[in-house]
Write an enzyme that holds these catalytic residues in place. Structure first.
Site, PDB file in Angstrom:
ATOM      1  N   ASP A  63       0.852  -1.195   0.000  1.00  0.00           N
ATOM      2  CA  ASP A  63       0.000   0.000   0.000  1.00  0.00           C
ATOM      3  C   ASP A  63       0.888   1.245   0.000  1.00  0.00           C
ATOM      4  O   ASP A  63       1.979   1.233   0.543  1.00  0.00           O
ATOM      5  CB  ASP A  63      -0.845   0.056   1.293  1.00  0.00           C
ATOM      6  N   ASP A  69       1.287   7.722   8.237  1.00  0.00           N
ATOM      7  CA  ASP A  69       1.579   6.308   8.517  1.00  0.00           C
ATOM      8  C   ASP A  69       2.974   6.186   9.109  1.00  0.00           C
ATOM      9  O   ASP A  69       3.202   5.485  10.092  1.00  0.00           O
ATOM     10  CB  ASP A  69       1.577   5.475   7.214  1.00  0.00           C
ATOM     11  N   GLU A  92       2.649  -2.954  10.923  1.00  0.00           N
ATOM     12  CA  GLU A  92       2.165  -3.127   9.557  1.00  0.00           C
ATOM     13  C   GLU A  92       3.031  -2.349   8.569  1.00  0.00           C
ATOM     14  O   GLU A  92       3.081  -2.668   7.383  1.00  0.00           O
ATOM     15  CB  GLU A  92       0.721  -2.643   9.475  1.00  0.00           C
ATOM     16  N   GLU A  93       3.705  -1.331   9.051  1.00  0.00           N
ATOM     17  CA  GLU A  93       4.517  -0.480   8.174  1.00  0.00           C
ATOM     18  C   GLU A  93       5.926  -1.008   7.936  1.00  0.00           C
ATOM     19  O   GLU A  93       6.702  -0.379   7.222  1.00  0.00           O
ATOM     20  CB  GLU A  93       4.598   0.939   8.752  1.00  0.00           C
ATOM     21  N   ASP A 111      -1.208  -1.699  13.760  1.00  0.00           N
ATOM     22  CA  ASP A 111      -1.405  -0.927  12.533  1.00  0.00           C
ATOM     23  C   ASP A 111      -1.388   0.518  13.035  1.00  0.00           C
ATOM     24  O   ASP A 111      -2.370   0.989  13.615  1.00  0.00           O
ATOM     25  CB  ASP A 111      -2.741  -1.275  11.880  1.00  0.00           C
ATOM     26  N   LEU A 113      -1.530   3.464  11.793  1.00  0.00           N
ATOM     27  CA  LEU A 113      -2.512   4.437  11.291  1.00  0.00           C
ATOM     28  C   LEU A 113      -3.462   3.721  10.346  1.00  0.00           C
ATOM     29  O   LEU A 113      -3.140   3.501   9.175  1.00  0.00           O
ATOM     30  CB  LEU A 113      -1.766   5.580  10.579  1.00  0.00           C
ATOM     31  N   ASP A 114      -4.597   3.313  10.889  1.00  0.00           N
ATOM     32  CA  ASP A 114      -5.576   2.597  10.065  1.00  0.00           C
ATOM     33  C   ASP A 114      -6.477   3.593   9.346  1.00  0.00           C
ATOM     34  O   ASP A 114      -6.859   4.611   9.920  1.00  0.00           O
ATOM     35  CB  ASP A 114      -6.433   1.688  10.955  1.00  0.00           C
ATOM     36  N   GLU A 269      -4.683  -6.235  12.185  1.00  0.00           N
ATOM     37  CA  GLU A 269      -6.049  -5.695  12.119  1.00  0.00           C
ATOM     38  C   GLU A 269      -7.089  -6.707  12.598  1.00  0.00           C
ATOM     39  O   GLU A 269      -7.853  -6.435  13.532  1.00  0.00           O
ATOM     40  CB  GLU A 269      -6.364  -5.256  10.679  1.00  0.00           C
TER      41      GLU A 269
HETATM   42  O1  F6P Z   1      -6.518  -1.652   5.688  1.00  0.00           O
HETATM   43  C1  F6P Z   1      -6.817  -0.372   5.558  1.00  0.00           C
HETATM   44  C2  F6P Z   1      -8.242  -0.015   5.241  1.00  0.00           C
HETATM   45  O2  F6P Z   1      -8.227   1.360   4.987  1.00  0.00           O
HETATM   46  C3  F6P Z   1      -9.266  -0.352   6.327  1.00  0.00           C
HETATM   47  O3  F6P Z   1      -9.253   0.599   7.348  1.00  0.00           O
HETATM   48  C4  F6P Z   1     -10.577  -0.339   5.555  1.00  0.00           C
HETATM   49  O4  F6P Z   1     -11.572  -1.144   6.147  1.00  0.00           O
HETATM   50  C5  F6P Z   1     -10.151  -0.900   4.227  1.00  0.00           C
HETATM   51  O5  F6P Z   1      -8.745  -0.692   4.091  1.00  0.00           O
HETATM   52  C6  F6P Z   1     -10.870  -0.222   3.086  1.00  0.00           C
HETATM   53  O6  F6P Z   1     -10.570  -0.870   1.927  1.00  0.00           O
HETATM   54  P1  F6P Z   1     -11.242  -0.462   0.515  1.00  0.00           P
HETATM   55  O7  F6P Z   1     -10.627   0.844   0.152  1.00  0.00           O
HETATM   56  O8  F6P Z   1     -10.851  -1.580  -0.397  1.00  0.00           O
HETATM   57  O9  F6P Z   1     -12.711  -0.369   0.739  1.00  0.00           O
END
Ligand code: F6P
Length: 321
Positions: A63, A69, A92-93, A111, A113-114, A269
């Site tokens: 990503d 992040d 995660e980073e 993680d 910064l989610d 996560e």
């Molecule tokens: O893993 C990161 C993340 O941003 C989650 O927080 C979120 O649920 C998911 O990815 C969103 O994914 P998408 O953009 O495919 O809907």
């Protein structure tokens, strides 16, 4: 279900936890310190556009890494390095574990910064963490967790945390302290609200398509009631809503390249979220087994994730996968 701030602060709560679990208490204290700083950084005027800038390199999962992040990850690494109890930090980073203190009692996975695609959109983002016994090594099933939690930086800065005896909700006050929100975190078993990124529907497997079609059919369909849909796109924010009022969250596997095991990471996560959900009376599954029973075979392993109100997750599992 209103909030009633109580006199219990996170500091006092952690003092109680420290009697039996000093390493857990010290780790959560360090993470909370980072969350207070991150919350202030995010709220600073003009900060979000810069913090949401792509930093150029992709993280271990491929990503885009945003500036926030990287900042959050570095702040957590520094804070945990100051805690002697912490043997290692899994982020995660980062590709590999950072070894911290020989003889430390716990491993902290995070993680940092989610929801990073939401950084510059003024939508809730957060930090997810998981605390595991160091004796089990880096690849342990979620069932071994000693504690887990989510900090959410949104209209309120909040923490949902479990140390294995229920889930506690704290809100950051203007005094810089987290205060108990006075809310018993129990997820309703029934729900009529689902969360899924429906733009991927053409890639879903048949059971997922059938389940969502039945929800969409509403009172005229086999479920005999109408469903509502919500998708924030930050796992922490979708999760928080579900803790509060019930719901089901789905990030299933799909046919896109790289999504054969879904999108979300087991260690950083799904496992911490599953521990919280289970402690609040809900369920978390990959469609076949309980998330907490899955033994990771790699740090950055992805897993299909379905969690939320217990009866609805059970209903989804019945559709097969
Ligand atoms: O893993 C990161 C993340 O941003 C989650 O927080 C979120 O649920 C998911 O990815 C969103 O994914 P998408 O953009 O495919 O809907």
């Amino acid at each position: 279900m209103g909030n009633r701030m109580t006199a219990l602060t996170l500091t006092k709560f952690l003092t109680q936890i420290a009697a039996d679990q000093p390493a857990v208490a010290a780790s959560v204290r360090a993470l909370a310190g980072v969350a207070v700083e991150l919350s202030a950084t995010i709220a600073r005027p003009d900060s979000t556009a810069q913090l949401g800038a792509v930093r150029g390199s992709a993280n271990a999962d491929g990503d885009d890494q945003k500036k926030l992040d990287v900042l959050a990850d570095e702040m957590i690494a520094t804070a945990l390095a100051a805690v002697d109890h912490v043997a290692a930090y899994l982020s995660e980073e980062r590709d590999a574990a950072i070894q911290l203190h020989d003889g430390g009692d716990v491993i902290v996975a995070s993680d940092p910064l989610d929801g990073s695609s939401n950084i510059d959109t003024n939508v809730s983002i957060g930090t997810i963490f998981s605390i595991l016994p160091a004796s089990g090594g880096s690849l342990q099933p979620g069932r071994n967790q000693l504690a887990s939690g989510i900090f959410v930086y949104g209209p309120q800065t909040t923490l949902l945390v479990t140390c294995g005896d229920g889930v506690f909700a704290f809100q950051l006050g203007t005094d810089g302290q987290f205060h108990d929100m006075g809310w018993q975190v129990r997820m309703p078993a029934e729900t009529s609200e689902f969360a899924i990124n429906a733009s991927n529907s053409r890639h879903w497997a048949a059971p997922v398509s059938r389940y969502i079609a039945d929800c969409l059919a509403g009172s005229a369909g086999p479920r005999q009631r109408n469903f509502n849909m919500r998708w924030v796109g930050s796992l922490v924010a979708d999760g928080w809503r579900i803790f509060r009022r019930g719901g089901i969250f789905l990030y299933p596997a799909d046919a896109r390249d790289g999504y054969h095991n879904g999108r979300l990471r087991l260690v950083y996560e799904a496992s911490p979220m599953a521990f919280l959900v289970t402690q609040a009376g809900g369920r978390a599954s990959d469609g076949q087994q309980d998330i907490l029973d899955i033994v990771p075979d790699a740090l950055h392993q992805r897993v299909p994730l379905v969690f939320g109100s217990a009866n609805e997750v059970d209903e989804f599992v019945k559709y097969g996968s």
